[in-house]
Enzyme design. Structure first.
Site, PDB file in Angstrom:
ATOM      1  NE  ARG A  65      42.504  35.127  34.615  1.00  0.00           N
ATOM      2  CZ  ARG A  65      42.615  36.455  34.657  1.00  0.00           C
ATOM      3  NH1 ARG A  65      41.546  37.202  34.387  1.00  0.00           N
ATOM      4  NH2 ARG A  65      43.764  37.028  34.962  1.00  0.00           N
TER       5      ARG A  65
ATOM      6  CE  LYS B 156      45.214  34.429  38.569  1.00  0.00           C
ATOM      7  NZ  LYS B 156      45.641  33.520  37.491  1.00  0.00           N
TER       8      LYS B 156
ATOM      9  CG  HIS C 212      43.630  29.151  30.828  1.00  0.00           C
ATOM     10  ND1 HIS C 212      42.782  28.236  31.401  1.00  0.00           N
ATOM     11  CD2 HIS C 212      43.607  30.239  31.632  1.00  0.00           C
ATOM     12  CE1 HIS C 212      42.271  28.746  32.512  1.00  0.00           C
ATOM     13  NE2 HIS C 212      42.750  29.964  32.668  1.00  0.00           N
TER      14      HIS C 212
ATOM     15  NE  ARG D  81      44.131  34.406  30.233  1.00  0.00           N
ATOM     16  CZ  ARG D  81      43.774  35.650  30.518  1.00  0.00           C
ATOM     17  NH1 ARG D  81      42.727  36.196  29.906  1.00  0.00           N
ATOM     18  NH2 ARG D  81      44.440  36.358  31.418  1.00  0.00           N
TER      19      ARG D  81
ATOM     20  CG  HIS E  84      47.872  39.306  33.174  1.00  0.00           C
ATOM     21  ND1 HIS E  84      48.811  38.898  32.258  1.00  0.00           N
ATOM     22  CD2 HIS E  84      47.044  38.245  33.355  1.00  0.00           C
ATOM     23  CE1 HIS E  84      48.572  37.653  31.903  1.00  0.00           C
ATOM     24  NE2 HIS E  84      47.506  37.235  32.566  1.00  0.00           N
TER      25      HIS E  84
ATOM     26  CE1 TYR F 160      49.881  53.141  34.003  1.00  0.00           C
ATOM     27  CE2 TYR F 160      50.772  50.923  34.148  1.00  0.00           C
ATOM     28  CZ  TYR F 160      50.947  52.269  33.900  1.00  0.00           C
ATOM     29  OH  TYR F 160      52.178  52.740  33.547  1.00  0.00           O
TER      30      TYR F 160
END
Length: 405
Positions: free
Chosen positions: A242, A267, A330, A333, A357, A367
């Site tokens: 980001r 985030k 962005h 990405r 994410h 995870y």
């Protein structure tokens, strides 16, 4: 004999406090230091009492008499005016402690340590600009859904539909905190579902066609501005983090031996690992002698104590002729997500992990940050090599036409 304005104004201090009587129990008390206080003597429940009316000249003779008459009416109704005044004072203090602004700032102070500077600055601006001027002094439990909607409508009237939606969400968080702390009973923002206009969702602009990626990257490589911004422009597509994470990167987070960049993602509230390809390591080693005196990899041009501005990379692209319809900060990405999947055929969960994410397994558990790290290292190097091949193709033949300059 009743007092006159002239007599009150000309009353001089003496060695001791003295009184000038008006009528109906009211008098002016003058202290040796010259302060002048309005008082009223009365009897309630068989006892003599005093009511503090106010300070002259803030409270004039006329105003003092009005307050006296109100007190006399309370006495006729069987109410002690001094007790009533004290109760009103306590009620006002309680209302102040439970005002929207007080509760909002209390909630904000508890959330701020968990947020990035960019995020808490936006939240603070929304509160001070759009909520506090209209709701700040209102008791939290007295604010109604129509009252909150009226505030949000003012934001909508500016054409800021997305801001109105976000401000509603922000107000809802504040009210829910008020419910949790006993300052109000419910969140009126819940009743506004469907009341606001829906903003038209616009996807961030990004170059995802491989034929156009090469010319774009060559344009970024050739940026003629500062060395720091040039390095950021070259590193952005290689790491596809980001924009805020890139500009605030710290040297302490870079491990040249392990070829990794580790930092905390606000985030997702988790640490993220970016495997650094050979090309990225090369850019960082070029930059390190120039900015190593700053804790930031990309320090501000004005001071080494702050990172470069959040518009530095975006402004550089605009000066190069790359429009907002073609690419945004962005966009790298989206470029990586699309091409890594559709052209290089890497597993989607590896890509999502590398995008930082919140990826979950079949049981809904997140995870570990190190999941598939060896595979992600290979993927990041393959990605960098692929970008180099696209740049070489664009430089060696003139078949591809692009608007980047």
């Amino acid at each position: 004999m009743p007092l006159t304005d002239t007599a009150v104004k000309q009353a001089k201090p003496k060695d001791k406090t003295y009184r000038l009587s008006d009528e109906k129990g009211m008098y002016l008390e003058v202290t040796p230091k010259g302060q002048k206080y309005w008082r009223m003597k009365y009897r309630f429940g068989g006892q003599e009492r005093r009511l503090a009316i106010g300070v002259y000249p803030t409270v004039s003779l006329k105003k003092a008499r009005q307050i006296r008459e109100q007190a006399r009416q309370h006495l006729l109704d069987g109410i002690d005016p001094s007790a009533l005044k004290q109760a009103q004072k306590l009620a006002n203090a309680s209302a102040s402690e439970h005002s929207f602004k007080v509760v909002a700032l209390e909630w904000f102070s508890k959330q701020k340590p968990n947020w990035s500077e960019n995020h808490w600055t936006k939240v603070e601006r929304m509160m001070s600009k759009d909520l506090f001027p209209h709701l700040g002094t209102r008791a939290l439990n007295e604010i109604t859904p129509p009252e909150l909607l009226a505030v949000l409508r003012k934001i909508e009237s500016r054409g800021a539909l997305e801001s109105a939606k976000r401000t509603k969400q922000l107000a809802g968080q504040i009210f829910r905190y008020g419910v949790a702390t006993g300052r109000c009973e419910r969140d009126p923002a819940q009743d506004l579902t469907g009341a606001l206009a829906n903003p038209i969702k616009q996807h961030r602009s990004a170059v995802t066609d491989p034929k156009l990626v090469g010319p774009l990257l060559n344009a970024l490589d050739g940026y003629q501005g500062t060395v720091v911004v040039n390095a950021a422009l070259r590193l952005a597509p290689l790491t596809f983090v980001r924009p805020g994470e890139l500009r605030t990167a710290r040297w302490a987070e870079i491990d040249f031996d392990k070829t990794e960049w580790r930092y905390y993602v606000t985030k997702t509230k988790s640490e993220h690992i970016v495997p650094l390809c050979k090309q990225a390591i090369g850019i960082l080693k070029e930059l390190r002698p120039l900015t190593c005196k700053s804790e930031y990899v990309f320090p501000s041009a004005r001071t080494l104590s702050r990172p470069m501005s959040d518009n530095a990379v975006l402004s550089a692209m605009r000066r190069m002729g790359i429009t907002k319809e073609e690419m945004c900060g962005h966009g790298f990405r989206a470029m990586a997500r699309t091409i890594l999947d559709e052209e290089l055929h890497f597993r989607p969960d590896w890509i999502e992990h590398q995008l930082a994410h919140a990826v979950k397994d079949v049981h809904g558990r997140a995870y570990n940050r190190t999941a598939h790290l060896p595979e992600r290292k290979k993927m990041m190097q393959a990605w960098a090599d692929y970008l180099d091949s696209l740049k070489a193709q664009a430089a060696n033949n003139n078949v591809i036409v692009a608007n980047f300059s």
